[in-house]
Design a protein around this motif. Structure first.
Motif, PDB file in Angstrom:
ATOM      1  N   VAL A   1      42.637  13.155  38.552  1.00 49.43           N
ATOM      2  CA  VAL A   1      42.644  11.581  38.291  1.00 49.43           C
ATOM      3  C   VAL A   1      42.253  10.934  37.020  1.00 49.43           C
ATOM      4  CG1 VAL A   1      43.241   9.407  39.349  1.00 49.43           C
ATOM      5  CG2 VAL A   1      43.630  11.560  40.912  1.00 49.43           C
ATOM      6  N   GLY A   2      40.588  12.421  37.251  1.00 49.85           N
ATOM      7  CA  GLY A   2      39.822  12.074  36.079  1.00 49.85           C
ATOM      8  C   GLY A   2      40.068  12.519  34.956  1.00 49.85           C
TER       9      GLY A   2
ATOM     10  N   GLY B   1      43.178  12.205  34.139  1.00 46.80           N
ATOM     11  CA  GLY B   1      44.841  11.685  33.060  1.00 46.80           C
ATOM     12  C   GLY B   1      43.703  10.120  32.672  1.00 46.80           C
ATOM     13  N   LEU B   2      42.947   9.801  33.721  1.00 51.84           N
ATOM     14  CA  LEU B   2      42.525   8.489  33.074  1.00 51.84           C
ATOM     15  C   LEU B   2      41.395   9.195  31.518  1.00 51.84           C
ATOM     16  CD1 LEU B   2      41.195   7.106  36.382  1.00 51.84           C
ATOM     17  CD2 LEU B   2      42.813   6.448  34.872  1.00 51.84           C
ATOM     18  N   SER B   3      41.071   9.899  32.281  1.00 47.59           N
ATOM     19  CA  SER B   3      40.490   9.878  30.688  1.00 47.59           C
ATOM     20  C   SER B   3      40.721  10.356  29.692  1.00 47.59           C
ATOM     21  CB  SER B   3      39.314  11.037  30.780  1.00 47.59           C
ATOM     22  OG  SER B   3      38.454  11.306  31.969  1.00 47.59           O
TER      23      SER B   3
ATOM     24  N   PHE C   1      43.919   9.405  28.346  1.00 48.34           N
ATOM     25  CA  PHE C   1      44.849   7.534  28.801  1.00 48.34           C
ATOM     26  C   PHE C   1      43.267   7.278  28.041  1.00 48.34           C
ATOM     27  CE2 PHE C   1      44.128   2.664  30.171  1.00 48.34           C
ATOM     28  CZ  PHE C   1      45.376   2.740  29.573  1.00 48.34           C
ATOM     29  N   GLY C   2      41.777   7.227  28.195  1.00 52.55           N
ATOM     30  CA  GLY C   2      41.004   6.516  27.469  1.00 52.55           C
ATOM     31  C   GLY C   2      40.307   6.983  26.589  1.00 52.55           C
TER      32      GLY C   2
ATOM     33  N   PHE D   1      35.805  11.139  34.449  1.00 46.32           N
ATOM     34  CA  PHE D   1      36.116  10.501  33.689  1.00 46.32           C
ATOM     35  C   PHE D   1      34.765  10.156  32.749  1.00 46.32           C
ATOM     36  CE2 PHE D   1      36.906  10.110  38.738  1.00 46.32           C
ATOM     37  CZ  PHE D   1      38.646  10.119  38.522  1.00 46.32           C
TER      38      PHE D   1
ATOM     39  N   PHE E   1      36.886   7.880  30.139  1.00 52.22           N
ATOM     40  CA  PHE E   1      37.233   7.003  30.709  1.00 52.22           C
ATOM     41  C   PHE E   1      36.409   5.836  30.242  1.00 52.22           C
ATOM     42  CE2 PHE E   1      37.854   3.655  33.787  1.00 52.22           C
ATOM     43  CZ  PHE E   1      39.602   2.785  33.075  1.00 52.22           C
TER      44      PHE E   1
END
Length: 536
Positions: A250-251, A253-255, A257-258, A482, A485
Motif C-alpha cells: 500500500v505504501g 503504491g501511494l508513493s 502515485f505521489g 510512504f 506520498f
C-alpha cells in the motif's frame, strides 16, 4: 586423548592420601591432578578435558559455572567447576544459576555401561564452536552454548541402553527453533537427542537427553551460508509478515502515485521546475521511483528455480535495487547539507557553479563503489535465504556481510549525519523565530517534512535490522514506504502555486470564480507580460 585415562587416572591411584589437588600451569594449560579421587584435568581458554575414573569416588560428571560459589573451584581459564557424583539429583542441578554446562552418568546407566566394559569417562568442554566448521550450505541450527563432548573408551559408536542427561543454559533465545543437538563431523543435527522444555520461562537451564555419545550443544534457529553474522536472526510470524507485506505494498503504491504527480507538476509548472531546489527534489524522486519499482517487481515471489537458471538476471536485479537505495541516501545527504547551509550557515554560503551537476555526478556514481564491491567479492550473498525459499518469497538482494557492509553501514552513516543536521536546523529555527502559535505549527510541519525528506524513517529500519522489537518493523513499513506520498503532499498539495495550477487545469472556470479579483488581475497581468516578452 581417549587413550590417556588409564595413564592419568589408573585404578591403583584411587584412595591414595592427598590433602589437596596438585595444580600446575605450563604454556597456558592448567593441569589439575585429583588422581586419588579418580579425576585429572587439562584446562585452557579454548578446551578443557576432564578424565574421570568412577571406580575411585563415584564421580561420573562435571559442572561448569560462570561465577564463583562455596562449592566451586576456580580455574585459570575464567570459569568455575565442581565434580558430580553418579547419584546426583538432576532437578536440583537444573535449578542452579550461572550454569554453563553440566553432565554426569547416572548410577543405573553407569552400572549398565560397566557391564559392557566401560571403565572411564572423558568429558571435553569447548569454550566456543570455532572448531566445528559445517560443510553444508543449509543448516538446521547453530551452537549458542559451550560444546560438550562425552566419550567412554571402548564404547565408541554404540548406542546407550538409557538416556544420558546433560544441561545447557537456557538464555534469552529459548523458544521455537531452539533445541539440543549433536555434531556428526559434518553439521549439527538433533535426531537421537531430546530437548525437555520443562517449566518454560521459569527454568534456568535446558535439560537434554542423548541416546549416543558425541559432541553436544544448544542450537538456535536455522541459518544459511549467506547469513554469516553472529546476530540471532529472529524470524517473524507468518501473520506479521503478511501484514507487513500489505502495509509495504500500500505504501509503495501511494508513493509511486505521489512521485508521478510530482513529475507531472514539474512538467505543468515551469517556474517551479526551474528552481534549483526542485531539480534536486526531482533527482531524489527519480531514485525513489526506481527503488519502488524494483522492490515491487522483485517481491512478487518469483520461483527460485527460474531465477537459478538465469542467475545473472537475479544478480543484476539485486545489485540494481542495492544501487537505487544507496543513490536515494546520497541525494538525501546532499539535501540535508543544502538545508543545513540554508538554515544554519546563513552567512558566507558560496555554492560553486553548476553545483546541481556536480551533486548529480556524485550521487549517481558514488553508490557504484559499494554495489560493485559486493557483486565482485560476494555475489553469492544475492541468493535468497533458506527462510525465503521455505515461505516461497524469493528475493534477490544482498545478505550477510554484503548486506551489513554494502547497505546497512552506508545507510547508518548517512542517517546519523542527517539526524545531526536536522537537529541543528530545528535548533537554529527555534532560536530565530518567536514562539508564536502559527510559527510553532510551521516548525512542526518543517520537522515532519525533514524527517521524511532526509530519510530519518530508516532509523526504524536499523532498529528492526538489529531485532530490537517488531514494533520498529511496523514503524519502518508505515513511514519509509510512504516517503514518496509524503513528498507529494508537502510539495504539491500544500504548495499554493502548485495546487492552484492543478485546480486551474482540472476546472479552469470554477477556479477563476473562486480566485479573488485582485489575484485574477495579478495573474492576468503576469500572463500579458509573459506574452509580450515572448513576442519581443
Amino acid at each position: 586423548m581417549d587413550a590417556l585415562p588409564q595413564e592419568l587416572v589408573p585404578s591403583h591411584s584411587c584412595g591414595r592420601a592427598a590433602s589437596e589437588a596438585l595444580v600446575s600451569t605450563d604454556k597456558g594449560v592448567e593441569t589439575l591432578n585429583y588422581a586419588h579421587l579418580g579425576v585429572q584435568a587439562l584446562m585452557s581458554n579454548n578446551l578443557s578435558v576432564f578424565y574421570v575414573n568412577p571406580t575411585c569416588a563415584n564421580i561420573t560428571g562435571i559442572a561448569i559455572y560462570s561465577s564463583a560459589a562455596e562449592d566451586r573451584q576456580a580455574s585459570g581459564s575464567g570459569f568455575w567447576y565442581r565434580f558430580l557424583y553418579k547419584n546426583k539429583n538432576l532437578e536440583q542441578l537444573r535449578g542452579e544459576t550461572n550454569l554453563e554446562t553440566a553432565t554426569y552418568v547416572p548410577e543405573q546407566l553407569w552400572r549398565q555401561l560397566k557391564e559392557r566394559g566401560a571403565s572411564y569417562v572423558i568429558l571435553k568442554v569447548y569454550a566456543h564452536a570455532g572448531l566445528f566448521v559445517e560443510a553444508a550450505e543449509q543448516r538446521s541450527g547453530r551452537p549458542h552454548s559451550k560444546v560438550l563432548s562425552i566419550s567412554i573408551p571402548g564404547l565408541e559408536g554404540v548406542g546407550l541402553p538409557s538416556p544420558l542427561p546433560f544441561l545447557l543454559p537456557r538464555g534469552k533465545t529459548f523458544g521455537e527453533g531452539t533445541h539440543c543437538g549433536y555434531w556428526n563431523y559434518k553439521n549439527w543435527l538433533s535426531d537421537g537427542v531430546t530437548t525437555c522444555s520443562g517449566n518454560g520461562a521459569e527454568e534456568l537451564n535446558v535439560l537434554c537427553q542423548a541416546q549416543h555419545l558425541t559432541q553436544f550443544s544448544f542450537l538456535i534457529g536455522g541459518s544459511h551460508a549467506q547469513l554469516q553474522l553472529e546476530n540471532v536472526q529472529l524470524q517473524l510470524d507468518v501473520s506479521h509478515e503478511q501484514l507487513l507485506d500489505i502495509i509495504s505494498y500500500v505504501g509503495c503504491g501511494l508513493s509511486l502515485f505521489g512521485l508521478l504527480c510530482i513529475f507531472l507538476t514539474a512538467a505543468l509548472v515551469k517556474k517551479w521546475r526551474t528552481q534549483a531546489s526542485t531539480k534536486v527534489l526531482l533527482h531524489l524522486c527519480l531514485a525513489l521511483a526506481l527503488q519502488l519499482l524494483l522492490f515491487v517487481y522483485l517481491s512478487g515471489g518469483e520461483d527460485w528455480l527460474t531465477l537459478e537458471r538465469n542467475w545473472h538476471r537475479c544478480l543484476i536485479l539485486g545489485a540494481a535495487l542495492q544501487y537505487s537505495v544507496l543513490v536515494i541516501f546520497s541525494w538525501m545527504l546532499i539535501i540535508a547539507f543544502l538545508q543545513f547551509q540554508r538554515y544554519v550557515t546563513v552567512i558566507g554560503v558560496a555554492r560553486p557553479n553548476h553545483y546541481i551537476l556536480i551533486s548529480a555526478l556524485i550521487a549517481w556514481t558514488l553508490p557504484l563503489l559499494p554495489t560493485l564491491s559486493v557483486v565482485l567479492l560476494d555475489a553469492k550473498s544475492f541468493k535468497p535465504s533458506a527462510h525465503q525459499l521455505k515461505h516461497h518469497a524469493t528475493f534477490c538482494y544482498p545478505s550477510g556481510y554484503g548486506l551489513a557492509l554494502g547497505v546497512v553501514l552506508p545507510i547508518a552513516l548517512v542517517t546519523i549525519a542527517n539526524a545531526f543536521m536536522m537537529i541543528c536546523i530545528i535548533y537554529s529555527i527555534q532560536r530565530a523565530l518567536n514562539p508564536r502559535r502559527k510559527l510553532i505549527v510551521q516548525q512542526l510541519r518543517l520537522s515532519v517534512l525533514l524527517f521524511f525528506l532526509l530519510g530519518l524513517t530508516w532509523i526504524f529500519g536499523l532498529c528492526s535490522y538489529l531485532h530490537l522489537s517488531i514494533v520498529f518493523s511496523y514503524l519502518f513499513c508505515l513511514t519509509a514506504t510512504f516517503q514518496g506520498f509524503v513528498l507529494f503532499v508537502y510539495f504539491v498539495l500544500l504548495n499554493k502555486t502548485n495546487r492552484n495550477a492543478w485546480l486551474n487545469l482540472m476546472s479552469p472556470k470554477q477556479f477563476r470564480l473562486k480566485v479573488p479579483k485582485t489575484e485574477q488581475q495579478s495573474m492576468t497581468t503576469s500572463s500579458s507580460n509573459n506574452s509580450r516578452r515572448m513576442q519581443s
